[in-house]
Motif scaffolding. Sequence first.
Motif, PDB file in Angstrom:
ATOM      1  N   THR A 140      46.686  41.031  49.339  1.00  0.00           N
ATOM      2  CA  THR A 140      46.713  39.677  48.769  1.00  0.00           C
ATOM      3  C   THR A 140      48.094  39.043  48.871  1.00  0.00           C
ATOM      4  O   THR A 140      48.278  37.884  48.498  1.00  0.00           O
ATOM      5  CB  THR A 140      46.328  39.727  47.280  1.00  0.00           C
ATOM      6  N   TRP A 141      49.061  39.785  49.391  1.00  0.00           N
ATOM      7  CA  TRP A 141      50.452  39.343  49.397  1.00  0.00           C
ATOM      8  C   TRP A 141      50.832  38.573  50.661  1.00  0.00           C
ATOM      9  O   TRP A 141      51.831  37.849  50.672  1.00  0.00           O
ATOM     10  CB  TRP A 141      51.371  40.551  49.240  1.00  0.00           C
ATOM     11  N   ARG A 198      48.410  37.405  42.714  1.00  0.00           N
ATOM     12  CA  ARG A 198      48.344  38.315  43.865  1.00  0.00           C
ATOM     13  C   ARG A 198      48.143  39.755  43.383  1.00  0.00           C
ATOM     14  O   ARG A 198      47.360  40.508  43.970  1.00  0.00           O
ATOM     15  CB  ARG A 198      49.611  38.194  44.706  1.00  0.00           C
ATOM     16  N   LEU A 199      48.842  40.121  42.309  1.00  0.00           N
ATOM     17  CA  LEU A 199      48.713  41.463  41.759  1.00  0.00           C
ATOM     18  C   LEU A 199      47.311  41.707  41.215  1.00  0.00           C
ATOM     19  O   LEU A 199      46.666  42.715  41.519  1.00  0.00           O
ATOM     20  CB  LEU A 199      49.744  41.656  40.638  1.00  0.00           C
ATOM     21  N   ARG A 256      46.456  29.345  48.985  1.00  0.00           N
ATOM     22  CA  ARG A 256      45.099  28.848  48.743  1.00  0.00           C
ATOM     23  C   ARG A 256      44.081  29.976  48.644  1.00  0.00           C
ATOM     24  O   ARG A 256      42.973  29.770  48.103  1.00  0.00           O
ATOM     25  CB  ARG A 256      44.696  27.867  49.847  1.00  0.00           C
ATOM     26  N   GLU A 257      44.410  31.155  49.151  1.00  0.00           N
ATOM     27  CA  GLU A 257      43.486  32.286  49.092  1.00  0.00           C
ATOM     28  C   GLU A 257      43.568  33.047  47.764  1.00  0.00           C
ATOM     29  O   GLU A 257      42.765  33.922  47.505  1.00  0.00           O
ATOM     30  CB  GLU A 257      43.782  33.265  50.241  1.00  0.00           C
ATOM     31  N   VAL A 258      44.553  32.693  46.936  1.00  0.00           N
ATOM     32  CA  VAL A 258      44.735  33.407  45.670  1.00  0.00           C
ATOM     33  C   VAL A 258      44.871  32.415  44.520  1.00  0.00           C
ATOM     34  O   VAL A 258      45.709  32.561  43.638  1.00  0.00           O
ATOM     35  CB  VAL A 258      45.958  34.355  45.725  1.00  0.00           C
ATOM     36  N   GLN A 260      38.286  35.737  42.024  1.00  0.00           N
ATOM     37  CA  GLN A 260      38.196  37.142  41.638  1.00  0.00           C
ATOM     38  C   GLN A 260      37.011  37.811  42.336  1.00  0.00           C
ATOM     39  O   GLN A 260      37.129  38.907  42.888  1.00  0.00           O
ATOM     40  CB  GLN A 260      38.073  37.269  40.126  1.00  0.00           C
ATOM     41  N   LEU A 261      35.867  37.127  42.309  1.00  0.00           N
ATOM     42  CA  LEU A 261      34.683  37.673  42.967  1.00  0.00           C
ATOM     43  C   LEU A 261      34.899  37.807  44.464  1.00  0.00           C
ATOM     44  O   LEU A 261      34.491  38.800  45.075  1.00  0.00           O
ATOM     45  CB  LEU A 261      33.474  36.783  42.687  1.00  0.00           C
ATOM     46  N   LYS A 262      35.576  36.833  45.064  1.00  0.00           N
ATOM     47  CA  LYS A 262      35.822  36.887  46.514  1.00  0.00           C
ATOM     48  C   LYS A 262      36.585  38.148  46.888  1.00  0.00           C
ATOM     49  O   LYS A 262      36.232  38.842  47.847  1.00  0.00           O
ATOM     50  CB  LYS A 262      36.609  35.645  46.953  1.00  0.00           C
ATOM     51  N   TRP A 263      37.627  38.476  46.118  1.00  0.00           N
ATOM     52  CA  TRP A 263      38.431  39.652  46.444  1.00  0.00           C
ATOM     53  C   TRP A 263      37.720  40.955  46.087  1.00  0.00           C
ATOM     54  O   TRP A 263      37.839  41.948  46.803  1.00  0.00           O
ATOM     55  CB  TRP A 263      39.797  39.560  45.780  1.00  0.00           C
TER      56      TRP A 263
END
Length: 289
Positions: free
Chosen positions: A280-281, A214-215, A286-288, A262-265
Amino acid sequence: MRRLSRPLIICVLLLTACSPAAPSPTPIPLSGARKGAAPAATPSPSASPSPAPTQLLTVPLGHPAVVDSPLYAAPRVKASCDIPAITSGSRPSMNKYMAAVSTCLDRIWAGSFKEARIYFTPPKRKFVQRRVRDPACGMMPAKGADGTYCGATTTYYVLVPKYSLRPWAATWISEVIAHEYGHHVQYWTNMLAYEEAAADVADKRSAADLLSRRLELQAECFAGVAVSAMRRQMPPWQEYRDLYWGTLDGAWIRDHGRLSTQLKWLEKGYRSGRPGACDTWSVPKREVT
């Protein structure tokens, strides 16, 4: 952490960071240990804190720091900065490029913090040809890293090997710097402090890895926000996307996420241009991944 492959062989980039947090954080790296000559350090120019103390909001501590940050309300910020080209084989040219990108990030994030009405000062930075010793965090960048942020001294280190002194490295190096700067943003918003404290009491390795992801993915998203703000001076977006293909060791995936994640974020931050896109927290696990 980012790992750069040999010149003109597509980069496999790992975004890693040992999590630092105030007041006594561990360093946060970005990949690929290299051999080189003596270090060339470039400090940040002096800048006034923003905004004035009488206007400041209180920055939350603990879990509210990551889910209810005042920074999330900051609007999209644009910047027009003078970013020089990189001359092949010239370290002074590369240092000027990195300094210009860093100075532009100072302006971008100072503007965002001012809009959010929270205190901010820019980080110090050092561009080095070999690992050097930070007085608080030890040898920097961290072993195997191209860049590392040390929260204890609010300094990020970027290691630039001789073979990367080429114009094609502009995409990679600007992303490395923007990611490390993202950790400095997390430092001033108490996000790093929360992650470190929560990881210290995590009862399972998987729980600590989830916090790390998340970080790190948030720092990626913040990097996307920054690149978007100065995109007229940056390489085309497709070149950033091209950094994220390849394979990652399982250990990197566990605490930094898959390259596709990583690319998605990064892209989420880039498309939005707002720090608020980078929470991201609050998203499901599933999103991270």
